[in-house]
Design an enzyme around this catalytic site. Structure first.
Site, PDB file in Angstrom:
ATOM      1  N   ARG A 247      39.755  39.936  49.299  1.00  0.00           N
ATOM      2  CA  ARG A 247      38.905  41.099  49.509  1.00  0.00           C
ATOM      3  C   ARG A 247      39.509  41.945  50.623  1.00  0.00           C
ATOM      4  NH1 ARG A 247      37.139  40.276  45.249  1.00  0.00           N
ATOM      5  NH2 ARG A 247      34.977  39.982  44.572  1.00  0.00           N
ATOM      6  N   GLU A 276      38.025  50.226  49.369  1.00  0.00           N
ATOM      7  CA  GLU A 276      38.281  50.342  47.947  1.00  0.00           C
ATOM      8  C   GLU A 276      37.228  51.194  47.238  1.00  0.00           C
ATOM      9  OE1 GLU A 276      39.550  46.418  46.669  1.00  0.00           O
ATOM     10  OE2 GLU A 276      38.583  46.846  44.757  1.00  0.00           O
ATOM     11  N   HIS A 294      43.330  46.243  42.322  1.00  0.00           N
ATOM     12  CA  HIS A 294      42.354  45.151  42.101  1.00  0.00           C
ATOM     13  C   HIS A 294      42.436  44.619  40.658  1.00  0.00           C
ATOM     14  CE1 HIS A 294      38.325  43.438  43.767  1.00  0.00           C
ATOM     15  NE2 HIS A 294      38.887  42.585  42.920  1.00  0.00           N
TER      16      HIS A 294
HETATM   17  C1  DGY Z   1      36.436  38.515  41.516  1.00  0.00           C
HETATM   18  O1  DGY Z   1      36.226  37.824  40.526  1.00  0.00           O
HETATM   19  O2  DGY Z   1      35.811  38.374  42.551  1.00  0.00           O
HETATM   20  C2  DGY Z   1      37.497  39.525  41.400  1.00  0.00           C
HETATM   21  O3  DGY Z   1      37.726  40.210  42.556  1.00  0.00           O
HETATM   22  C3  DGY Z   1      37.203  40.460  40.252  1.00  0.00           C
HETATM   23  O4  DGY Z   1      38.401  40.598  39.633  1.00  0.00           O
END
Ligand code: DGY
Length: 328
Positions: A247, A276, A294
């Site tokens: 993240r 983002e 992402h």
């Molecule tokens: C998640 O599954 O948390 C991812 O970031 C989405 O692709």
């Protein structure tokens, strides 16, 4: 719109376009469905209007599902099934207070995400994107012994995995196949599986000081927000590479821009960003940064498996059964 207590099946609001197989699976549940159906998610006002009267919400990681959204859904809301393993976009405490179950999609995206982490690792270490840009620019060149030299990944480089969970372990398996020395933080780093891959459990300061590549795989929580800031970047090796497929806010992005600009670290491979979908302009101007939008879990089959899991979680709760993947 059905009233609570009517015989009509519960309604599920889907905030985005589910992959086709998962959409068909949802249609087969007999639940009422309404779907935003376009783009990557609702605008806030559409989200608030869309959830009104819903018993279930199938959301994705870009939707901020907080108390306001839950209250807009109303007292009939029973489940929020997130399409994603990360659920930092959901106020789980607010859901708990309202008796709403939250679920996620763990396990099915480990390999896809580890593939992207490793792709970013190889691309940054061996300067693949930078070389590609160079060739496309039509710059005249001949082979030189120091031409685009980078980090030797195999047999010698050390990978530090911050937060060795399911995805981190999938990255460790890839690193072991590349004969990397593997350090990791997190309780699983002491597991038998990690031991078999040659993982050595260390604390973050040792990991940062000893790794050629640092790859982040912890969830975003209040404790991990800005886990990697100016001080941690300074603690890394001068040529170190930072990979983030977890993240964005785990890294202080402005500190990262500064560290990359000033040569405090060598390079970064990023799938996620602090603000983002905005990406700091400073990152985009640097040749030693590889950026992707992402896409960690963006494999066709993986996205179907995520969709199927989200649908089954929502359907289970609305049928009065236990969800497969409750969180919190
Ligand atoms: C998640 O599954 O948390 C991812 O970031 C989405 O692709």
């Amino acid at each position: 719109m059905p009233t609570i207590g009517s015989d009509a099946p519960p309604r599920v609001h889907v905030t985005f376009a589910l992959p086709p197989g998962a959409a068909a699976e949802l249609a087969g549940t007999g639940l009422q469905i309404d779907s935003a159906g376009e783009g990557d998610g609702d605008a806030r006002s559409e989200l608030l209007a869309g959830v009104s009267g819903a018993s279930g919400i199938i959301s994705t990681v870009t939707d901020r599902i907080d108390a306001e959204v839950m209250d807009a859904a109303g007292p009939g809301l029973r489940v929020i099934a997130n399409f994603g393993v990360g659920y930092d976009n959901i106020d789980v405490a607010a859901a708990r207070e309202r008796g709403v179950i939250v679920t996620n999609t763990p396990g099915v995206l480990d390999n896809a995400t580890a593939d992207v982490a490793f792709a970013l690792l190889l691309a940054t270490a061996r300067r693949i994107v930078e070389s590609d840009r160079f060739v496309r620019a039509g710059t005249p060149w001949t082979w030189e012994s120091d031409f685009f030299v980078g980090l030797d990944v195999s047999a010698g480089a050390t990978l530090g995995i911050v937060g060795l969970g399911r995805i981190g372990m999938a990255v460790a398996r890839r690193a072991a196949a590349f004969d990397m020395t593997i350090l990791a933080t997190g309780s699983r780093a002491a597991s038998a599986e990690a031991g078999a891959l040659g993982v050595r459990q260390v604390e973050l300061p040792e990991l940062l000081a000893s790794s050629d590549v640092v790859s982040l795989h912890c969830p975003l929580t209040p404790e991990t927000r800005h886990l990697i800031g100016a001080e941690e970047l300074r603690a890394m090796k001068a040529n170190a590479i930072l990979i983030n497929t977890a993240r964005g806010p785990i890294v202080d992005e402005l500190a990262l821009v500064e560290a990359l600009t000033d040569g405090v670290i060598g390079a970064a491979g990023l799938d996620v960003y602090e603000w983002e979908p905005a990406v700091s302009a400073g990152l985009l101007n640097l040749p030693n940064v590889v950026t992707v939008p992402h896409i960690g879990s963006a494999g066709r089959a993986t996205r179907e498996r995520m969709g199927s899991l989200a649908v089954r979680n929502a359907a289970a709760v609305l049928a009065g059964e236990e969800p497969l993947n409750p969180v919190g």
